[in-house]
Each structure stands twice: as structure tokens, then as C-alpha cells.
Design a protein around this motif. Structure first.
Motif, short mmCIF file in Angstrom:
data_model
loop_
_atom_site.label_atom_id
_atom_site.label_comp_id
_atom_site.label_asym_id
_atom_site.label_seq_id
_atom_site.Cartn_x
_atom_site.Cartn_y
_atom_site.Cartn_z
N ALA A 52 0.85 -1.20 0.00
CA ALA A 52 0.00 0.00 0.00
C ALA A 52 0.88 1.24 0.00
CB ALA A 52 -0.92 0.00 1.22
N ASN A 53 0.33 2.31 -0.60
CA ASN A 53 0.97 3.63 -0.53
C ASN A 53 -0.13 4.66 -0.34
OD1 ASN A 53 -0.11 4.21 -3.13
ND2 ASN A 53 1.65 3.20 -4.09
N ARG A 54 0.22 5.95 -0.36
CA ARG A 54 -0.78 6.98 -0.07
C ARG A 54 -1.90 7.02 -1.11
NH1 ARG A 54 0.34 10.75 3.87
NH2 ARG A 54 -0.90 12.34 2.80
N ILE A 55 -1.62 6.62 -2.35
CA ILE A 55 -2.65 6.65 -3.39
C ILE A 55 -3.47 5.36 -3.37
CG2 ILE A 55 -3.02 6.72 -5.90
CD1 ILE A 55 -0.44 8.49 -6.01
N ASN A 56 -2.79 4.24 -3.33
CA ASN A 56 -3.46 2.93 -3.24
C ASN A 56 -3.31 2.43 -1.81
OD1 ASN A 56 -4.09 2.74 -6.09
ND2 ASN A 56 -1.89 2.48 -6.38
N ASN A 57 -4.24 2.88 -0.96
CA ASN A 57 -4.04 2.66 0.48
C ASN A 57 -4.98 1.63 1.10
OD1 ASN A 57 -6.42 4.04 0.46
ND2 ASN A 57 -5.59 5.95 1.25
N THR A 58 -5.58 0.80 0.27
CA THR A 58 -6.45 -0.25 0.80
C THR A 58 -5.69 -1.57 0.85
OG1 THR A 58 -8.41 0.83 -0.08
CG2 THR A 58 -8.61 -1.50 0.47
N VAL A 59 -5.76 -2.23 1.99
CA VAL A 59 -5.14 -3.54 2.16
C VAL A 59 -6.24 -4.53 2.50
CG1 VAL A 59 -3.52 -4.89 3.53
CG2 VAL A 59 -2.96 -2.53 2.93
N THR A 60 -6.35 -5.59 1.71
CA THR A 60 -7.36 -6.62 1.94
C THR A 60 -6.66 -7.95 2.16
OG1 THR A 60 -8.91 -5.48 0.49
CG2 THR A 60 -9.38 -7.78 0.98
N PHE A 61 -6.89 -8.54 3.33
CA PHE A 61 -6.27 -9.82 3.65
C PHE A 61 -7.29 -10.94 3.50
CE2 PHE A 61 -3.45 -7.09 6.36
CZ PHE A 61 -2.30 -7.34 5.65
N ASN A 62 -6.91 -11.98 2.77
CA ASN A 62 -7.71 -13.19 2.64
C ASN A 62 -6.93 -14.32 3.32
OD1 ASN A 62 -9.88 -12.13 1.02
ND2 ASN A 62 -8.39 -11.98 -0.63
N PHE A 63 -7.39 -14.68 4.50
CA PHE A 63 -6.67 -15.67 5.30
C PHE A 63 -6.92 -17.09 4.79
CE2 PHE A 63 -6.59 -12.07 8.08
CZ PHE A 63 -5.42 -12.21 8.81
N GLU A 64 -5.88 -17.92 4.89
CA GLU A 64 -5.96 -19.33 4.55
C GLU A 64 -5.40 -20.14 5.70
OE1 GLU A 64 -3.72 -19.93 1.00
OE2 GLU A 64 -5.20 -18.94 -0.29
N HIS A 65 -6.03 -21.28 5.98
CA HIS A 65 -5.50 -22.19 6.98
C HIS A 65 -4.24 -22.85 6.40
CE1 HIS A 65 -8.80 -22.10 9.90
NE2 HIS A 65 -9.59 -21.94 8.85
N LYS A 66 -3.18 -22.87 7.17
CA LYS A 66 -1.92 -23.43 6.72
C LYS A 66 -1.66 -24.84 7.24
CE LYS A 66 -0.68 -19.99 4.19
NZ LYS A 66 -0.51 -20.18 2.74
N LEU A 67 -2.51 -25.30 8.17
CA LEU A 67 -2.38 -26.64 8.72
C LEU A 67 -3.60 -27.46 8.34
CD1 LEU A 67 -0.98 -25.67 12.25
CD2 LEU A 67 0.27 -26.08 10.12
#
Length: 194
Positions: A52-67
């Protein structure tokens, strides 16, 4: 703490994982599944790195189970009463318990250690009708056995995971559901994978 994005337009990288720990060295998360008493403390989930930066400042996390998760339900069958399942101990043999995960890798995988295999005691309800555990991904089911011990200590049941018809290993992000009928003469098992 509030995170301020750089005013010069440069970007920051963000990662997310659960359960949180401050004990990371170079982004390496240590996984230990030996203690199954509180599954929420070992259920590793992670989301790929986001920028992310000041212009593109949206962060979307898609969690995955790793076990991998194993879920067992039990019911009494021929020659068994429901009360005999109360206090039953359920174990899974030949399990690796230690691994590492690099939280900075966008599509990181758990790196399973090669310590001496252990027997995990799964988290079982007091009435003996269900049990579950979180296990590390595996290359195969070789040598893995479900071991049930009734609370009176007189009856033991074993079932080899190699007999599974729908799977031949534990894979990250999958849930393995086993419906088990406990007969006096042995176990009847039906397995599905989600």
C-alpha cells in the motif's frame, strides 16, 4: 498504533497471520502442534503480503489455513453402550509436531520438521462422542494410526489412516472428517474431506 503511509509516495508491505506472536526472527513463525488442549492457539492462518501507498491505500487480507484439521465423531455400535465412550482418550500416532512458516512469503507453505515422530492426544469431549485436532501437512499417511482407549483402560482400538479411501495425506487448509462406529470387535470408519 496508527500506521502512516510515506508522504514521498513509496510503498509499505503488510503481512497478517494468526495466532499473533512477537517471537519472529526474520519473519519465521515457529509452529508446534504437540499440545492439542487449546486448538485456537495452534490453528495457523496467514494472508499473502499486500502493498500500500498513499494513493493505493487499501489492504485486503484473505486468510488461509496453513495446517490440517481432523474431526472425529463417535457412536457406540455392536456390543457397546454410549456410556462406555465417556472419558475415552483419542490419539494420533506418527506425527511430526514442529514446523516453520515464513510470514513474508506471499504464497508461503509450512516447512515441516523432521523431529522424532510423536503421538498426539487429540482434544476429546468428556462424553467421548467427538474429538478434533490440528496437525501438520504430511507427505503420506504411512505409519499413522488412530488409537482409542476407553476410560476403564481395558479396551483399545486402532485404525490405520492408510485405509482412508478419499485421501492419502494431510494437506494444508483441508478438514478430514471421520465418522466412527465403535463396535466391541473393532471400528467402522467413514471418512470425508472438506
Amino acid at each position: 498504533t496508527t500506521i502512516y503511509l510515506p508522504t514521498d509516495g513509496s510503498s509499505l508491505d503488510f503481512v497478517a497471520y494468526y495466532p499473533h506472536t512477537t517471537d519472529l526472527e526474520n519473519g519465521i513463525y515457529t509452529v508446534d502442534v504437540e499440545d492439542q488442549s487449546d486448538l485456537s492457539t495452534i490453528d495457523l492462518m496467514a494472508a499473502g503480503m499486500q502493498t500500500a501507498n498513499r494513493i493505493n491505500n487499501t489492504v485486503t487480507f484473505n486468510f488461509e489455513h496453513k495446517l490440517s484439521k481432523i474431526v472425529l465423531t463417535f457412536k457406540p455400535g455392536d456390543g457397546m453402550a454410549l456410556s462406555e465412550l465417556t472419558g475415552m482418550k483419542v490419539q494420533l500416532t506418527n506425527q511430526q509436531t514442529l514446523a516453520t512458516f515464513d510470514v513474508t512469503q506471499p504464497d508461503g507453505e509450512v516447512v515441516v520438521g523432521t523431529n522424532t515422530p510423536a503421538t498426539l492426544t487429540l482434544n476429546t469431549d468428556a462424553d467421548g462422542t467427538s474429538s478434533e485436532g490440528i496437525v501438520l501437512p504430511s507427505a503420506n499417511f504411512d505409519g499413522m494410526t488412530l488409537h482409542l482407549e476407553l476410560s476403564d483402560g481395558s479396551s483399545f482400538f486402532n485404525w490405520d489412516l492408510e485405509k482412508s479411501q478419499n485421501a492419502d495425506k494431510f494437506e494444508a487448509g483441508k478438514k478430514y472428517v471421520y465418522d466412527i462406529t465403535v463396535n466391541r470387535s473393532g471400528l467402522g470408519v467413514t471418512a470425508t474431506i472438506e
